[in-house]
Enzyme design. Structure first.
Site, short mmCIF file in Angstrom:
data_model
loop_
_atom_site.label_atom_id
_atom_site.label_comp_id
_atom_site.label_asym_id
_atom_site.label_seq_id
_atom_site.Cartn_x
_atom_site.Cartn_y
_atom_site.Cartn_z
N HIS A 220 -18.21 -22.87 34.08
CA HIS A 220 -18.00 -22.10 32.88
C HIS A 220 -18.05 -22.73 31.60
O HIS A 220 -17.27 -22.43 30.57
CB HIS A 220 -16.67 -21.34 32.98
N GLU B 299 -21.94 -16.84 25.97
CA GLU B 299 -22.67 -18.00 26.65
C GLU B 299 -24.28 -17.79 26.00
O GLU B 299 -24.95 -18.79 26.13
CB GLU B 299 -22.73 -17.96 28.03
N ARG C 217 -11.51 -14.79 44.46
CA ARG C 217 -11.50 -15.93 44.90
C ARG C 217 -9.85 -16.23 44.71
O ARG C 217 -9.05 -16.07 43.84
CB ARG C 217 -12.11 -17.09 44.16
N ARG D 246 -29.62 -20.43 32.18
CA ARG D 246 -28.30 -20.61 32.62
C ARG D 246 -28.58 -21.20 34.00
O ARG D 246 -29.07 -20.75 34.64
CB ARG D 246 -27.38 -19.47 32.64
N ASN E 14 -30.40 -15.54 32.90
CA ASN E 14 -29.31 -15.64 33.90
C ASN E 14 -29.61 -15.21 35.38
O ASN E 14 -29.57 -13.91 35.47
CB ASN E 14 -27.85 -15.16 33.34
#
Ligand code: ADP
Length: 414
Positions: free
Chosen positions: A189, A395, A250, A99, A7
């Site tokens: 996601h 993940e 965010r 990823r 990743n």
């Protein structure tokens, strides 16, 4: 098959090595050999590595770019001093799973990387200028070091959401903007939502078609997905990861006119406002203190700070509102599943989100909620009409499994 899962971020590289194969996947016997992260790529990097259940090791090394980071890592793994006896040289790494953040409309599932696919990922840079270039760098570095013989697979954050119908993915803006620029909701996601949906149905002994749930990934980034008959019908992140829930830094949803207002009043460009909404808003912006939920909770307990309380309330209220709207969008659901650093570890946040949800048949079991931290479990009462679960995400495991399936030509499903 030893799969290296990568990743790659702007200055970091997260990695795992997972031994798995089609039989191991079926028997749920995947074997996690190694995990870690290289931080501070471009300077004196810090490399954290954990081999099986041994204590984490921290190393430092000057690492100029992604290629150097991977090179350092592979040399270390193969060296005597690492003590990793499963992998003595790089030939014992059989595949690489990456990823990749944005697959646009092009990639609807995990894909074997060849030149054409790499070009496709590069074409999506326009949609994810902050993320895809790093993913491309990771792929190129792995190709350079392993050669073309070692298969590489891209697992996209957007792919799981490809089932979302037009009514949910189109914005109510002139249609030609979608046609010309592919401006639409993609969602992110996806690998995490997919993993917890898969664990949920394993826990309850259900088929994919029987899976009707709302998944809440609450980490630094936060998103919700409405999963009907096993596939998403809506999700809260949009063209970019900025939309939807309140996150660490965010803002999530807001009146789009605010962008112009801030730009005018503060003398900023639109891209500066976008940066402000991505990096200085959310929990950090409201509290004025931190984006870290753990610190906010400690601060609330110690000082009962008004803005910290407000940050938590706004965060939880937004999440509750999404649960309500997804219940309407899906025509009801069987469970709400919490995951991500906050969703897995904070009973307080889960309780706040689920407050006064009895109308929807959701009743948390307070002791179960309190004790389910960092492991999976039911956190509502057994007889809740709308159940609640906490399920740690994984993940990397799904990326390793997809990598094997794609190579063996047995594309998911999981
Ligand atoms: P990322 O989205 O970067 O993968 P994580 O899923 O690790 O991030 O989530 C990070 C968030 O989880 C941080 O806000 C952190 O404070 C929060 N978190 C981790 N553990 C706890 C805890 N025990 N209680 C509350 N929040 C927690």
């Amino acid at each position: 098959m030893n799969v290296l899962v990568l990743n790659s971020g702007s200055s970091s590289l997260k990695f795992q090595i997972i031994a798995t194969d089609l039989e191991q996947i079926k028997a749920y016997k995947d074997d996690r050999i190694l995990r870690g992260e290289v931080e501070g790529i471009g300077g004196e990097a810090i490399v954290k590595i954990r081999y099986r259940k041994e204590p984490e090791k921290t190393l430092t090394a000057p690492v100029r770019d992604m290629g150097a980071a991977l090179d350092y890592l592979l040399r270390y793994i193969a060296s005597e001093r690492s003590g990793i006896h499963e992998i003595k040289n790089t030939a014992e790494i059989h595949a690489v799973g990456h990823r990749v953040v944005h697959g646009g409309e092009l990639f609807k599932e995990s894909t074997l990387i060849d030149d054409r696919v790499l070009k496709g990922i590069e074409d999506c840079i326009d949609l994810a200028p902050l993320h895809n270039p790093n993913n491309v760098k990771g792929i190129l570095a792995a190709r350079e070091l392993f050669g073309k013989e070692v298969p590489q697979v891209a697992v996209f954050d957007t792919a799981f959401h490809h089932s979302i119908p037009e009514q949910a993915y189109l914005y109510a803006i002139p249609y030609h903007l979608y046609r010309r620029h592919r401006i639409r909701r993609y969602g992110f996601h996806g690998t995490s939502h997919r993993y917890v949906a898969f664990r949920y149905r394993a826990l309850r002994g259900l088929t994919r078609e029987q899976t009707n749930i709302i998944t809440l990934h609450l980490g630094n980034g936060c998103s919700a997905a409405a999963i009907k008959a096993g596939s998403p019908v809506d999700t809260s992140m949009g063209l970019t990861p900025l939309e939807g829930l309140v996150m660490g830094t965010r803002s999530g949803d807001l009146d789009p006119a605010i962008v112009g207002v801030i730009a005018r009043k503060e003398g900023m460009s639109s891209s500066e406002v976008e940066t402000l909404l991505n990096t200085q808003s959310g929990l950090l912006g409201i509290s004025g203190l931190t984006n870290d939920m753990r610190e906010l909770q400690a601060e609330l307990t110690d000082h009962d700070d008004r803005r910290v309380r407000l940050a938590l309330e706004i965060f939880c209220y937004r999440a509750r509102k999404y649960i309500g709207s997804y219940l309407a969008a899906m025509g009801g659901a069987d469970a709400v599943v919490f995951t991500g650093g906050i969703g897995e570890n904070s009973p307080e946040v889960r309780a706040r989100i689920c407050r006064e949800m009895e109308w929807a048949g959701l009743r948390l079991d307070a002791p179960k909620n309190q004790e389910t931290v960092g492991h999976e479990g039911l956190i509502s009462t057994e007889d809740s009409k709308l159940l609640a679960y906490a399920i740690p995400t994984d993940e990397e495991l799904l990326i390793a499994r997809d990598t094997v399936r794609v190579i063996k030509d047995e594309p998911h499903p999981s």
